[in-house]
Design an enzyme around this catalytic site. Structure first.
Site, mmCIF file in Angstrom:
data_model
loop_
_atom_site.group_PDB
_atom_site.id
_atom_site.type_symbol
_atom_site.label_atom_id
_atom_site.label_comp_id
_atom_site.label_asym_id
_atom_site.label_seq_id
_atom_site.Cartn_x
_atom_site.Cartn_y
_atom_site.Cartn_z
ATOM 1 N N SER A 101 -3.763 -12.005 -3.153
ATOM 2 C CA SER A 101 -4.417 -11.100 -2.205
ATOM 3 C C SER A 101 -5.923 -11.050 -2.407
ATOM 4 O O SER A 101 -6.615 -10.314 -1.706
ATOM 5 C CB SER A 101 -3.822 -9.690 -2.343
ATOM 6 N N TYR A 160 -8.414 -17.981 1.254
ATOM 7 C CA TYR A 160 -7.461 -16.897 1.509
ATOM 8 C C TYR A 160 -7.286 -16.666 3.018
ATOM 9 O O TYR A 160 -6.162 -16.627 3.531
ATOM 10 C CB TYR A 160 -7.963 -15.618 0.814
ATOM 11 N N LYS A 199 -5.362 -2.849 -8.457
ATOM 12 C CA LYS A 199 -6.001 -4.072 -7.950
ATOM 13 C C LYS A 199 -7.412 -4.242 -8.531
ATOM 14 O O LYS A 199 -8.117 -5.188 -8.203
ATOM 15 C CB LYS A 199 -6.079 -4.048 -6.418
HETATM 16 N N1 LIG Z 1 -5.196 -4.417 0.959
HETATM 17 C C1 LIG Z 1 -5.852 -4.946 1.973
HETATM 18 O O1 LIG Z 1 -6.925 -4.452 2.375
HETATM 19 C C2 LIG Z 1 -5.279 -6.140 2.710
HETATM 20 C C3 LIG Z 1 -5.973 -6.616 3.829
HETATM 21 C C4 LIG Z 1 -5.463 -7.713 4.507
HETATM 22 C C5 LIG Z 1 -4.293 -8.299 4.102
HETATM 23 N N2 LIG Z 1 -3.645 -7.845 2.994
HETATM 24 C C6 LIG Z 1 -2.395 -8.521 2.608
HETATM 25 O O2 LIG Z 1 -1.386 -7.545 2.456
HETATM 26 C C7 LIG Z 1 -0.463 -7.949 1.436
HETATM 27 C C8 LIG Z 1 -0.356 -6.862 0.392
HETATM 28 O O3 LIG Z 1 -1.654 -6.660 -0.161
HETATM 29 P P1 LIG Z 1 -1.960 -5.580 -1.251
HETATM 30 O O4 LIG Z 1 -3.279 -4.992 -0.930
HETATM 31 O O5 LIG Z 1 -0.769 -4.710 -1.419
HETATM 32 O O6 LIG Z 1 -2.171 -6.514 -2.525
HETATM 33 P P2 LIG Z 1 -1.472 -6.495 -3.946
HETATM 34 O O7 LIG Z 1 -2.134 -7.580 -4.714
HETATM 35 O O8 LIG Z 1 -1.479 -5.117 -4.501
HETATM 36 O O9 LIG Z 1 0.034 -6.884 -3.614
HETATM 37 C C9 LIG Z 1 0.521 -8.192 -3.610
HETATM 38 C C10 LIG Z 1 1.746 -8.243 -4.504
HETATM 39 O O10 LIG Z 1 2.266 -9.558 -4.473
HETATM 40 C C11 LIG Z 1 2.661 -9.905 -5.779
HETATM 41 N N3 LIG Z 1 2.592 -11.350 -5.910
HETATM 42 C C12 LIG Z 1 1.466 -12.127 -5.943
HETATM 43 N N4 LIG Z 1 1.808 -13.402 -6.092
HETATM 44 C C13 LIG Z 1 3.178 -13.442 -6.165
HETATM 45 C C14 LIG Z 1 4.100 -14.485 -6.353
HETATM 46 N N5 LIG Z 1 3.705 -15.749 -6.499
HETATM 47 N N6 LIG Z 1 5.421 -14.175 -6.369
HETATM 48 C C15 LIG Z 1 5.835 -12.883 -6.244
HETATM 49 N N7 LIG Z 1 4.985 -11.856 -6.089
HETATM 50 C C16 LIG Z 1 3.666 -12.137 -6.034
HETATM 51 C C17 LIG Z 1 1.680 -9.205 -6.703
HETATM 52 O O11 LIG Z 1 2.181 -9.031 -8.010
HETATM 53 C C18 LIG Z 1 1.447 -7.902 -5.967
HETATM 54 O O12 LIG Z 1 2.345 -6.918 -6.415
HETATM 55 C C19 LIG Z 1 -0.984 -9.257 0.873
HETATM 56 O O13 LIG Z 1 -0.305 -10.302 1.524
HETATM 57 C C20 LIG Z 1 -2.444 -9.245 1.274
HETATM 58 O O14 LIG Z 1 -2.962 -10.542 1.396
HETATM 59 C C21 LIG Z 1 -4.111 -6.765 2.296
#
Ligand SMILES: NC(=O)c1ccc[n+]([C@@H]2O[C@H](COP(=O)([O-])OP(=O)(O)OC[C@H]3O[C@@H](n4cnc5c(N)ncnc54)[C@H](O)[C@@H]3O)[C@@H](O)[C@H]2O)c1
Length: 334
Positions: A101, A160, A199
């Protein structure tokens, strides 16, 4: 508060990335509103692996799940063996949040493998189970394009953002080939709120600036920050979008923001007002190329096709988040 008339009781739900910020928030929403829901979280959690930029490779944290009563499987979406642990379930819904992420992860092979290749496997699981698939895309697909950002016009400026655009293209093809499936991509803008703390440096500026102010330090911003605008969206509105997207009128990729852009300076002004401080802002040069200057989601289609209706202004979001920002001040991130 229920966002949808879907009865999730007795439904089996997979949340990949469920130990992370957005995934765990979806899990708790479902658990709190549907006592008989069966939730399976699949997440690799954090370990000692770091990206070349010094940030952790994955941010899942057990503390995001304290109080969660469903099943938790520690597994990696890159591993077919780990994914086979899911073969004994029949999922009605899949919320696919697992990803690298970090928008500043520049190891392209690593980002593409984790975010893109695994998506084929998760779509196969969804197809086999006839599950509704709601997955996380991102506003990073738009890069520096002018506001408002509209689906169909993308120009990612980092691996990304490109990986998320590839996911949207895969979803589009897959949905066309499997017209009976529901596959929805949600392009989250800048999400903030409880459960993002772990994070670390990739958490929102809302908590980072909040902690600088609580430390009585000058909050730090890039030069010209009053002209750097973002669509900051509160986690509760993002959970709302995920839940409502399960009832989407037509498959596709949709924006999830507030539809309003605000400056980083606005965040400091709101925090200082709430915390009754008047610290001077310290400005420093922006070291990043390809930095988005203005994001603002066009949410017309999200409103039309799944009744997404964001309710938190930046002021309201920060206000309801502040007790948690205070609670986490000084907390260990490990
Ligand atoms: N937070 C934001 O502002 C935002 C904005 C746009 C998109 N996103 C997307 O939303 C989703 C959730 O984001 P978030 O903010 O909760 O981030 P986050 O990093 O807290 O959550 C992602 C989770 O995925 C898990 N993960 C990573 N790689 C993995 C793997 N290979 N196998 C299994 N688990 C794995 C991590 O341990 C983590 O718990 C992500 O796909 C991110 O790209 C988030």
């Amino acid at each position: 508060m229920k966002y949808s008339d879907i009865n999730f009781n007795n439904k089996t739900i997979l949340i990949t990335g469920g130990a992370g910020f957005i995934g765990s928030s979806i899990a708790f929403y479902l658990q709190d509103n549907y006592p008989d829901v069966n939730i399976i979280i699949f997440d690799c959690f954090r370990n000692n692996e770091f990206l070349p930029n010094g940030n952790l490779l994955s941010y899942g944290h057990y503390k995001n799940l304290i109080g969660f009563r469903g099943e938790v499987i520690c597994g990696n979406i890159n591993s077919k063996d780990d994914l086979s642990l899911l073969s004994n379930y029949k999922f009605d819904y899949i919320f696919h949040q697992a990803a690298i992420s970090d928008t500043r992860a520049y190891n392209q092979e690593m980002v593409m493998k984790t975010n893109v290749n695994s998506f084929y496997d998760l779509l196969k699981i969804a197809k086999k189970n006839q599950s509704v698939m709601v997955y996380a895309s991102s506003a990073a697909t738009y890069g520096g394009l002018p506001s408002p950002q509209v689906v169909g016009n993308e120009s990612p400026e980092n691996p990304y953002g490109y990986s998320k655009l590839l996911m949207d293209q895969i979803a589009f093809r897959y949905a066309n080939e499997n017209p009976n499936m529901t596959i929805v991509g949600l392009r989250f803008f800048n999400v903030y709120g409880p459960r993002e703390f772990y994070k670390a440096k990739t958490s929102s500026m809302i908590i980072q600036l909040g902690h600088q102010i609580l430390a009585n330090k000058s909050p730090r911003l890039f030069e010209n920050s009053n002209k750097i605008l973002r669509d900051f969206v509160f986690i509760e509105d993002v959970v709302q979008a995920n839940i409502k997207a399960c009832n989407v009128k037509s498959n596709g990729t949709y924006n999830v923001g507030t539809g309003i852009s605000r400056s980083f300076k606005d965040i400091i002004d709101i925090l200082q007002k709430e915390l009754t401080t008047s610290l001077n802002i310290e400005y420093f040069p922006n070291p990043y190329d390809g930095y988005q200057l203005n994001t603002q989601a066009d949410i017309t289609l999200s409103k039309e096709n799944f009744q997404y209706d964001p309710v938190f202004s930046l002021e309201q979001g920060i206000k309801s988040y502040l007790p948690e920002i205070k609670r986490l001040y000084g907390e260990d991130m490990q």
